[in-house]
Each structure stands twice: as C-alpha cells, then as structure tokens.
Design an enzyme around this catalytic site. Structure first.
Site, PDB file in Angstrom:
ATOM      1  N   CYS B  92       0.928  -1.317  -0.329  1.00 23.07           N
ATOM      2  CA  CYS B  92      -0.206  -0.483   0.393  1.00 23.07           C
ATOM      3  C   CYS B  92       1.262   1.139   0.274  1.00 23.07           C
ATOM      4  CB  CYS B  92      -1.154  -0.260   1.232  1.00 23.07           C
ATOM      5  SG  CYS B  92      -2.211   0.936   1.261  1.00 23.07           S
ATOM      6  N   HIS B 209      -3.484  -5.488   1.144  1.00 19.74           N
ATOM      7  CA  HIS B 209      -2.561  -5.102   2.315  1.00 19.74           C
ATOM      8  C   HIS B 209      -2.692  -7.243   2.899  1.00 19.74           C
ATOM      9  CE1 HIS B 209      -2.683  -1.733   4.156  1.00 19.74           C
ATOM     10  NE2 HIS B 209      -3.318  -1.050   2.720  1.00 19.74           N
ATOM     11  N   GLU B 211      -1.155  -8.148   4.747  1.00 17.57           N
ATOM     12  CA  GLU B 211      -1.192  -9.125   6.168  1.00 17.57           C
ATOM     13  C   GLU B 211      -2.058  -8.555   7.145  1.00 17.57           C
ATOM     14  OE1 GLU B 211      -0.286  -5.832   5.431  1.00 17.57           O
ATOM     15  OE2 GLU B 211      -1.149  -4.530   6.286  1.00 17.57           O
TER      16      GLU B 211
END
Lengths: 80, 240
Positions: B92, B209, B211
């Site tokens: 990002c 994302h 994560e």
C-alpha cells in the site's frame, strides 16, 4: 526572490478531481468548459543573484521533488 | 544447515506508517520471522532477509503519497539492499514509496472513483517469478483487503510495454472467478494492475494488504501464502 512552481496532471493522465470540477463548472452554467486539470502551486523563497538563477532553481526543485514526471508536468516562473 | 534459521525481517517505520505492527505480527505468525521495526531516521537495517515498507500515511501523504518518505535516511539503506538483490515488499503506502523512489516502475494516482476504498478485493497471480509468488500458482486468485485512496497505478505507454514484456506485473485485480472486469478494479489502475516488481524481481509492491489477511482467526489467511512463499524461497536459496 520568490519563485512559483505549478504542477498539474499531465494531459492524457486521468484527473478525477479536474473532471469533477469541470462537471461542476458546467452545471453552474459556464459555457464551453473543456478539460480541467487540478494541481498544486508552490511559492518558494529562494536566494538567487538574478531571475534566471531563481528560475533554474525552481526547475530543479520541480524535477527533484515537486513534480513526478510519470504523472505530472510543471511550469516554473519567477514572481519577483 | 542454516535452513532452520528464522527469516529476519525489518519493517521500516515512517512517521505516519500505521500497518507496521501488523506487518511484524503477520511475519511472526506466518513464517516465524525474527522481526524488528526500523525507524526511518536510522540507516542500519540490521542484516535482514526481507525489508517490508508497510502501509499507512507516511508524512501525512503530503505532496504526493510516498514522495517525502522517499527522502528518509533509511531509504538509502533500502535502496542499497535492493540493489544488492535483497527482497523488499512494499504494501500500500510502501508500494507508493517504492514507486516514488524509482525502485518500482510507475506511479499511483487518486482512485478513479475519487473515493477511499476499504473492502476485500480479488487479485490474480500474474507472475510467479518473484520471491513472494514463487510458491503460488500463476492464475491463483487471492481474496485480500484493500484500504487506499491513491491506488490507481499508472505508467507511461513505453514504460508499461517494458513492464509487460519483462513479466513485471505480479498481481491484477479480478473477480472471484479470476476474470478481470471494470467492476473488479477498485481504483481504475492501468490494465487492472494491483502489484508490480522491479527488473531484478526482488522488489515487489502491491496495493492490497496481505498482512491483514494472514490468519484464519481474522477470517482470511490468503495473505499468508505471500509470506510463506517468501519463506520457502529463502529456504531454497539458503539450502541451494
């Protein structure tokens, strides 16, 4: 001396803000509004011996930081 | 044998990063990484196997997203690490920083719909020739969260031809079946690009994302496949 760098999205690069502003201007009744490019203006105080040097500095600032050449173009001018 | 060594991961923290701790947690949880945070003013990355530039709003997104973070002192070390072939993942805002720094091609513009998009999207693996996708299949579809206002990836025509010719498009937005459609692209990016890599293939950036989708407890662990792919690649490198 004071210099001004104007940065706008390059022609051909989609500018959603400019597009929305163009639509709003048209709705307000301004005739014949075409392409609008929404950008940024930087006014910078610089030390320079003359206008030519000041303009060159402004151009370097644009190339190194203020403008991303992939998506933007700039104009540098000396305000005095 | 060093195969059992835990992957060392350094997560860079810029002023305004906000996914840094998530990234540390994700690599600890998915690949048992020895992870640390590195403040942007530092110049010592700490001999990592992987550097992550996390999501967030570095420098408040002032000027352009990622434009000021690129000048943080730590970026010299990141550049040097990347140029030596070190694995770098930009997520990002981290992707935006890597583009601004010239470590990845292109630039990220305001979303074409002018709105911040925070939702799950689908991406298709387009290239398995990166450390983060080498253990995925070409065409695999991953459901991943996005949260960005400036994810509209662009490159100049000639540059994009090179990107395509060099197999540097790593992820493309798609629908659940893996088909790219205008509706499946959340930000208007050129040719549905969601992530790219550099010529050397060791630096990868993507808008979604991984994560945030790395554990079943979170309802989605598709992102873990990206970190596991890296760990498996690293193991392969070390035992080779």
């Amino acid at each position: 001396m004071k210099v001004q760098v104007t940065v706008v999205p390059k022609s051909g690069v989609l500018d959603p803000q400019g597009k929305a502003i163009a639509g709003a201007l048209t709705r307000l009744g301004f005739p014949g509004v075409g392409d609008v490019r929404a950008g940024k203006v930087f006014r910078v105080d610089v030390e320079a011996k003359d206008a030519e040097e000041a303009k060159a500095l402004a151009g370097q600032m644009a190339e190194k930081l203020l403008c991303n050449p992939v998506i933007e173009e700039f104009e540098a001018e000396v305000l005095g | 044998m060093s195969g059992a060594a835990r992957p060392r991961v350094s997560v860079v923290v810029f002023p305004g990063s906000n996914c840094d701790h998530d990234a540390v947690h994700a690599v600890e949880a998915t690949i048992d990484a020895d992870a640390r945070l590195v403040w942007h003013a530092g110049t010592d990355l700490g001999r990592p196997d992987l550097v992550v530039l996390p999501g967030g709003f570095s420098y408040g997104d002032y000027l352009r997203c990622g434009a000021l973070a690129r000048f943080s002192p730590v970026m010299d070390a990141v550049r040097e690490f990347a140029e030596k072939g070190g694995a770098v993942l930009g997520i990002c805002n981290g992707f935006q920083v890597l583009c601004e720094a010239g470590l990845l091609p292109g630039a990220l513009l305001l979303n074409s719909g002018q709105r911040f998009r925070c939702e799950d999207v689908f991406v298709r693996v387009e290239s398995t020739r990166t450390p983060f996708t080498s253990f995925l299949g070409k065409g695999d579809v991953l459901r991943l969260p996005i949260a960005h206002g400036d994810g509209n990836w662009r490159a100049e025509a000639a540059a994009f031809e090179e990107v395509k010719a060099n197999d540097q498009v790593v992820f493309r937005y798609c629908d659940v079946r893996g088909d790219s459609t205008p509706e499946a692209n959340p930000n208007g990016s050129l040719d549905d690009v969601a992530g790219v890599c550099n010529r050397g293939r060791n630096v990868v950036g993507l808008m979604p994302h991984p994560e945030r989708a790395s554990e079943a407890l979170l309802g989605n662990d598709a992102g873990a496949r990206i970190f596991r792919s890296f760990a498996a690649t690293l193991l392969g490198l070390k035992s080779a």
